[in-house]
Motif scaffolding. Structure first.
Motif, PDB file in Angstrom:
ATOM      1  N   MET A 159      51.397 -75.342  32.648  1.00  0.00           N
ATOM      2  CA  MET A 159      52.179 -75.285  31.416  1.00  0.00           C
ATOM      3  C   MET A 159      52.631 -76.674  30.977  1.00  0.00           C
ATOM      4  N   GLU A 160      53.037 -77.431  31.997  1.00  0.00           N
ATOM      5  CA  GLU A 160      53.504 -78.773  31.667  1.00  0.00           C
ATOM      6  C   GLU A 160      52.424 -79.586  30.987  1.00  0.00           C
ATOM      7  N   VAL A 161      51.277 -79.401  31.547  1.00  0.00           N
ATOM      8  CA  VAL A 161      50.153 -80.144  30.996  1.00  0.00           C
ATOM      9  C   VAL A 161      49.959 -79.808  29.527  1.00  0.00           C
ATOM     10  N   MET A 162      50.048 -78.477  29.233  1.00  0.00           N
ATOM     11  CA  MET A 162      49.864 -78.037  27.859  1.00  0.00           C
ATOM     12  C   MET A 162      50.879 -78.690  26.923  1.00  0.00           C
ATOM     13  N   GLU A 163      52.099 -78.672  27.389  1.00  0.00           N
ATOM     14  CA  GLU A 163      53.148 -79.245  26.540  1.00  0.00           C
ATOM     15  C   GLU A 163      52.923 -80.726  26.290  1.00  0.00           C
ATOM     16  N   GLN A 164      52.539 -81.381  27.356  1.00  0.00           N
ATOM     17  CA  GLN A 164      52.235 -82.805  27.209  1.00  0.00           C
ATOM     18  C   GLN A 164      51.180 -83.020  26.129  1.00  0.00           C
ATOM     19  N   TRP A 165      50.187 -82.171  26.200  1.00  0.00           N
ATOM     20  CA  TRP A 165      49.095 -82.289  25.219  1.00  0.00           C
ATOM     21  C   TRP A 165      49.599 -82.122  23.804  1.00  0.00           C
ATOM     22  N   LYS A 166      50.459 -81.095  23.658  1.00  0.00           N
ATOM     23  CA  LYS A 166      50.983 -80.808  22.321  1.00  0.00           C
ATOM     24  C   LYS A 166      51.750 -82.002  21.767  1.00  0.00           C
ATOM     25  N   ASP A 167      52.565 -82.582  22.622  1.00  0.00           N
ATOM     26  CA  ASP A 167      53.303 -83.775  22.212  1.00  0.00           C
ATOM     27  C   ASP A 167      52.359 -84.859  21.732  1.00  0.00           C
ATOM     28  N   HIS A 168      51.405 -85.026  22.551  1.00  0.00           N
ATOM     29  CA  HIS A 168      50.407 -86.055  22.268  1.00  0.00           C
ATOM     30  C   HIS A 168      49.814 -85.877  20.876  1.00  0.00           C
ATOM     31  N   LEU A 169      49.428 -84.607  20.617  1.00  0.00           N
ATOM     32  CA  LEU A 169      48.783 -84.298  19.342  1.00  0.00           C
ATOM     33  C   LEU A 169      49.700 -84.582  18.168  1.00  0.00           C
ATOM     34  N   GLU A 170      50.944 -84.170  18.328  1.00  0.00           N
ATOM     35  CA  GLU A 170      51.890 -84.373  17.227  1.00  0.00           C
ATOM     36  C   GLU A 170      52.085 -85.845  16.922  1.00  0.00           C
ATOM     37  N   GLN A 171      52.184 -86.611  18.008  1.00  0.00           N
ATOM     38  CA  GLN A 171      52.306 -88.062  17.824  1.00  0.00           C
ATOM     39  C   GLN A 171      51.131 -88.606  17.025  1.00  0.00           C
ATOM     40  N   LEU A 172      49.968 -88.124  17.405  1.00  0.00           N
ATOM     41  CA  LEU A 172      48.749 -88.572  16.711  1.00  0.00           C
ATOM     42  C   LEU A 172      48.827 -88.263  15.220  1.00  0.00           C
ATOM     43  N   LYS A 173      49.290 -87.021  14.931  1.00  0.00           N
ATOM     44  CA  LYS A 173      49.370 -86.601  13.534  1.00  0.00           C
ATOM     45  C   LYS A 173      50.272 -87.539  12.747  1.00  0.00           C
ATOM     46  N   ILE A 174      51.376 -87.864  13.388  1.00  0.00           N
ATOM     47  CA  ILE A 174      52.328 -88.739  12.698  1.00  0.00           C
ATOM     48  C   ILE A 174      51.700 -90.102  12.421  1.00  0.00           C
ATOM     49  N   GLN A 175      50.956 -90.567  13.416  1.00  0.00           N
ATOM     50  CA  GLN A 175      50.306 -91.865  13.231  1.00  0.00           C
ATOM     51  C   GLN A 175      49.278 -91.833  12.111  1.00  0.00           C
ATOM     52  N   LEU A 176      48.584 -90.700  12.005  1.00  0.00           N
ATOM     53  CA  LEU A 176      47.501 -90.621  11.018  1.00  0.00           C
ATOM     54  C   LEU A 176      47.992 -90.499   9.581  1.00  0.00           C
ATOM     55  N   GLU A 177      49.192 -90.004   9.429  1.00  0.00           N
ATOM     56  CA  GLU A 177      49.723 -89.703   8.096  1.00  0.00           C
ATOM     57  C   GLU A 177      49.599 -90.860   7.095  1.00  0.00           C
ATOM     58  N   PRO A 178      50.094 -92.084   7.455  1.00  0.00           N
ATOM     59  CA  PRO A 178      49.998 -93.194   6.480  1.00  0.00           C
ATOM     60  C   PRO A 178      48.537 -93.472   6.085  1.00  0.00           C
ATOM     61  N   TRP A 179      47.611 -93.366   7.036  1.00  0.00           N
ATOM     62  CA  TRP A 179      46.192 -93.596   6.720  1.00  0.00           C
ATOM     63  C   TRP A 179      45.704 -92.653   5.631  1.00  0.00           C
ATOM     64  N   LYS A 180      46.105 -91.387   5.802  1.00  0.00           N
ATOM     65  CA  LYS A 180      45.699 -90.362   4.836  1.00  0.00           C
ATOM     66  C   LYS A 180      46.159 -90.742   3.429  1.00  0.00           C
ATOM     67  N   ASN A 181      47.440 -91.111   3.366  1.00  0.00           N
ATOM     68  CA  ASN A 181      47.992 -91.480   2.060  1.00  0.00           C
ATOM     69  C   ASN A 181      47.223 -92.631   1.435  1.00  0.00           C
ATOM     70  N   GLN A 182      46.950 -93.623   2.292  1.00  0.00           N
ATOM     71  CA  GLN A 182      46.219 -94.803   1.824  1.00  0.00           C
ATOM     72  C   GLN A 182      44.888 -94.389   1.203  1.00  0.00           C
ATOM     73  N   LEU A 183      44.163 -93.518   1.922  1.00  0.00           N
ATOM     74  CA  LEU A 183      42.849 -93.074   1.460  1.00  0.00           C
ATOM     75  C   LEU A 183      42.942 -92.389   0.104  1.00  0.00           C
ATOM     76  N   GLU A 184      43.919 -91.513   0.004  1.00  0.00           N
ATOM     77  CA  GLU A 184      44.062 -90.776  -1.254  1.00  0.00           C
ATOM     78  C   GLU A 184      44.299 -91.731  -2.419  1.00  0.00           C
ATOM     79  N   GLN A 185      45.111 -92.761  -2.122  1.00  0.00           N
ATOM     80  CA  GLN A 185      45.374 -93.759  -3.168  1.00  0.00           C
ATOM     81  C   GLN A 185      44.092 -94.427  -3.640  1.00  0.00           C
ATOM     82  N   TRP A 186      43.328 -94.846  -2.646  1.00  0.00           N
ATOM     83  CA  TRP A 186      42.072 -95.545  -2.978  1.00  0.00           C
ATOM     84  C   TRP A 186      41.173 -94.669  -3.827  1.00  0.00           C
ATOM     85  N   LEU A 187      41.117 -93.390  -3.453  1.00  0.00           N
ATOM     86  CA  LEU A 187      40.256 -92.453  -4.186  1.00  0.00           C
ATOM     87  C   LEU A 187      40.687 -92.370  -5.651  1.00  0.00           C
TER      88      LEU A 187
END
Lengths: 620, 273
Positions: free
Chosen positions: B1-29
């Protein structure tokens, strides 16, 4: 002495010949070798015997696949040169270093060759001397490593050591070698050798020479190549040898002891008895048992080979290899792919012996070749096999019967076709189909009912004749078929028929009296075409049927130039779905093309073989 | 279970990191689309037209090049002297002699006789296809590119091989690629240096006769896959090479002594220097 040594490209340009030897070869052994051995996918064999008027040569060869070079050595068959394999290997090594595709003259190789030859001869002499002085130790390890080539030579040497009365046997063997019935051979070879062992010293020494060669080869090919080279003669072969050898070397040739040597299978007893009684009879049995044994061992080997490799090389390195292209293919690399291919061929009903030989030949043609980038070994092997299959199935002679019929017509004699085959494969039915096909092309046909054996055969043919409205020549039963056929041909000449289709009784290939009758029929009438009718359902037996039919026609014929089977008619082709292997087996073993394919019940169901689709089905 | 939770955290962090990139792309488009709208449509069409035209041009150049190939195929029965002829054309000598070929010989070169000439000469791609009947299927690989075919016949041992050679020539002349592209064929009577060699006229007549016979038998072959794609000659008339749709000529040569002038002439007719 060495008669000639040639180096030429696969394209056919002679790069270098030994001028010192300079003897004019009688006939054209090299061309014959290429045409009847290398191009027929028999290049896995160890040597080739060439007979011409006043000359009999033995040829040995080796390939350098990466550079596309062929090295051939020719020597008189009476002399058993021990150093030829060794010399070829050395020449190959030295020459490949100086070879340049743009260069066509290599005069400077003369000196190198002279040196190599002296070296090889000296080494051979040395071994002979040292071996004669020191008594050999026959430990089993050494025996296991005896190589195919070395062994063959050992045989020859021992025969040479024997008195001249073995000469006849020798010739027969020579012929058989050419035909590729190597398994049958070995059984025969044993007999003279066994007597030799009993008779005395001379033969012990000749046996030693067999060891000489193996050792010599081991030494020269030493280093990194050792394991691939020792196994060159195919994995299975040394193993066959081991089995045989135990019988030969270690035991006196009494039958009880022979039995003792073969404790593995229950059938061993029976086999050996048959061998002692008649060499021809049990060839198939022995073949199968040996090959199945050796296959098991081979399986183990493959597993052993591939496991450490798989451990060593990970996914990444194999990926890298496929992109970069491998330096050169080795036997061990090809082994798994070839094994898979062989299994696939066998599921398509190709006789096992044939599949084995084909794979050996493909391996010989690929070994040392460079693997192109972005290709896998399996696809390379598959492409090579496809090429080989197309080559085998493409008819060597013209299969345009109508053309031949017209040629015969111009000479004002009938074109005679004899249908032969085992029982119940459909000789009469397909004879009627061929008659129908010929009739459609305005050729006048006559049938000859020479099946004077099976009741109802003449009536069956008469029914066909009535339906097709063609004349039939019949003399009832209990007549000599050869005479009936002769009269039929005379009758056809009188009434101006273009084609005579001779129906014969079905016979099993082992039935000696009937085969003798067939041989007489063919000898007496000299037909234009001997058509073997075989059913496509047959598996391993195809090899046996065809090779024995051919062999019996040779053995039992009284003429010096016996007729063989000229063509094959494959019947029941509609019943086999994708198991088309019989076509390949039959063509490979006999060298005769498939002329017709019977694929149904009605008169129209006669086709020609579609080579491309067969090859595609075989490799599917 | 711990492992799963760790993974989930990891994923969320990633999402947060990706957010500004997404915005940038949309702007360029958005910027890109606006820029496109600013450009007048005529310019846009012109650009597309230029793009299409260049690709078409490139393709057509490629096709054009292919039709004007420089490949000459040497073919004929085994033992008729193709390989010797090949090396005679390439090097001007037959070296130490030849044996039966197992693989095709290929080469792109300037003919030996022309190597001394000045100026730029277009090299010839010469292919020598083995004549052994088992290897004859290889011919099909080279025919589509061929600008000319040299069919080599042994003039010395002609009569015993006449039937086989004619059959092979018949197959060649009825191949779809040869007929459709009208690939010219030169029948080259080799080995004419020998006294007992037949003349080219004799060989032509004999082969025509044989092909005439073949025509009768081949047209009768039932539904076979090997059946030829086209029939030769004019029905009802005796066959002559002049009836072929492609040009069939006949010449003499001697590979061993190096008299290959007629072959060279043929090659130069169809591969312009």
């Amino acid at each position: 002495m060495l008669e000639q040594l040639l180096i030429f490209t696969r394209g056919g340009l002679i790069l270098w010949t030994c001028k010192e030897l300079g003897n004019a070869l009688k006939g054209s052994p090299i061309d014959t070798l290429i045409r009847s051995c290398l191009l027929e996918e028999h290049s896995g064999a160890a040597s080739y015997n060439y007979d011409a008027a006043g000359a009999s040569y033995t040829l040995k060869w080796t390939f350098h696949n990466e550079l596309g070079l062929v090295f051939v050595a020719v020597y008189q068959r009476i002399l058993h040169l021990l150093y030829v394999d060794d010399l070829l290997a050395m020449v190959k090594r030295e020459f490949s270093e100086i070879y340049d595709p743009k260069r066509t003259v290599y005069n400077d190789f003369d000196e190198t060759f002279r040196q190599l030859r002296r070296e090889a001869e000296a080494r051979a002499d040395e071994f002979k001397k040292s071996k004669q002085m020191v008594k050999p130790v026959n430990n089993s390890k050494k025996q296991g490593q005896v190589q195919k080539a070395g062994f063959d030579k050992g045989n020859k040497k021992s025969e040479g050591g024997l008195a001249a009365d073995e000469d006849d046997g020798d010739k027969v063997k020579g012929r058989k070698f050419e035909n590729g019935y190597s398994n049958g051979n070995r059984i025969e070879i044993e007999e003279p050798r066994m007597t030799g062992v009993v008779n005395g010293k001379e033969n012990t020494s000749s046996n030693i020479s067999a060891f000489d060669v193996s050792k010599l080869q081991k030494r020269t090919k030493g280093g990194k190549k050792t394991d691939t080279d020792v196994n060159k003669g195919s994995k299975a072969d040394p193993k066959k040898k081991v089995e045989k050898k135990k019988r030969v070397w270690d035991d006196a040739p009494t039958e009880t002891k022979l039995d003792y040597t073969d404790p593995v299978d229950g059938n061993g007893n029976e086999n050996i008895e048959v061998v002692a009684a008649d060499q021809g009879e049990s060839k198939m049995d022995i073949d199968e048992i040996i090959s199945s044994d050796s296959e098991d061992e081979e399986d183990n080997n493959v597993v052993n080979d591939s496991q450490p490799e798989a451990k060593k090389k990970g996914w990444f390195s194999s990926m890298f290899q496929s992109i970069a292209g491998k330096a050169s293919l080795e036997k061990a690399d090809l082994e798994p792919a070839l094994k898979a291919l062989k299994d696939r061929l066998m599921t398509k009903n190709v006789a096992e012996e044939i599949a084995e030989k084909l794979c050996e030949s493909v391996a010989a043609s690929l070994e040392g070749k460079k693997l192109a980038s972005f290709t896998r070994i399996s696809s390379t092997v598959q492409a090579a096999m496809e090429e080989a299959l197309v080559r085998i199935l493409t008819p060597r002679r013209s299969i345009d019967i109508l053309r031949d019929v017209h040629a015969a017509k111009e000479q004002r004699k009938p074109y005679v076709v004899v249908f032969v085959g085992v029982n119940g494969v459909g000789k009469s039915t397909n004879l009627a189909k061929v008659a129908y096909w010929l009739l459609q092309h305005n050729v006048s046909v006559m049938m000859a009912a020479c099946d004077t054996f099976r009741s109802g055969a003449v009536e069956q043919l008469r029914t066909h004749a009535r339906r097709l409205q063609i004349p039939i020549f019949e003399k009832g039963y209990e007549k000599d078929p050869a005479i009936v056929a002769k009269e039929a041909i005379q009758e056809a000449t009188r009434n101006g028929s273009d084609v005579v289709l001779v129906d014969t009784a079905g016979r099993m290939q082992d039935n000696e009296p009937l085969m003798r009758a067939l041989s007489k029929l063919i000898y007496l009438n000299n037909p234009d075409l001997v058509l073997f009718v075989g059913e496509a359902l047959v598996g391993n037996d195809a090899v046996d049927q065809l090779s024995k039919f051919n062999q019996k026609l040779v053995d039992l014929s009284s003429s010096p130039t016996p007729r063989l089977i000229d063509g094959i008619l494959l019947t029941k082709f509609d019943t086999i779905d994708d198991k088309v292997g019989a076509a390949l087996s039959m063509v490979y073993i006999s060298g005769a093309p498939v002329m017709f394919v019977g694929c149904g019940q009605s008169y129209t169901d006669l086709k020609k073989l579609n080579v491309k689709s067969i090859v595609k089905t075989l490799l599917k | 279970m711990e492992v799963m939770e760790q993974w989930k955290d990891h994923l969320e962090q990633l999402k947060i990191q990706l957010e500004p990139w997404k915005n940038q792309l949309e702007q360029w488009l958005h910027q890109a689309i606006e820029y496109l709208n600013q450009i007048p449509p005529i310019q846009l069409y012109a650009a597309v037209a230029v793009l299409v035209l260049t690709t078409l041009l490139l393709l057509s150049i490629r096709l054009f090049k292919r039709t004007k190939s420089n490949t000459i195929v040497l073919t004929g029965l085994s033992g008729s002297g193709k390989t010797v002829l090949f090396y005679q054309l390439r090097d001007g000598s037959s070296h130490h002699g030849t044996v039966t070929s197992m693989e095709p010989n290929e080469g792109t070169f300037v003919l030996n006789s022309e190597s001394n000439k000045k100026g730029k000469i277009k090299p010839v791609h010469l292919v020598d296809v083995p004549g052994h009947s088992r290897l004859q299927p290889k011919l099909d690989e080279f025919l589509p590119q061929a600008a000319g075919i040299v069919f080599v016949v042994d003039a010395l041992e002609f009569l015993p091989n006449c039937r086989l050679a004619s059959e092979y020539l018949y197959d060649l002349l009825t191949k779809a690629t040869v007929v459709k592209k009208k690939i010219p064929v030169l029948i080259c009577c080799n080995k004419t240096d020998k006294v007992t060699a037949h003349t080219k006229e004799f060989i032509r007549k004999q082969m025509e006769k044989e092909i005439e016979k073949l025509r009768a038998s081949r047209s009768a072959v039932s539904d076979a896959d090997i059946s030829n794609d086209f029939t030769l000659g004019v029905p009802g008339e005796a066959f002559a090479f002049t009836q072929c749709r492609n040009k069939v000529t006949i010449a003499e040569a001697s590979g061993l002594t190096g008299e290959v002038a007629q072959v060279e002439q043929f090659i130069r007719e169809h591969v312009k220097p």
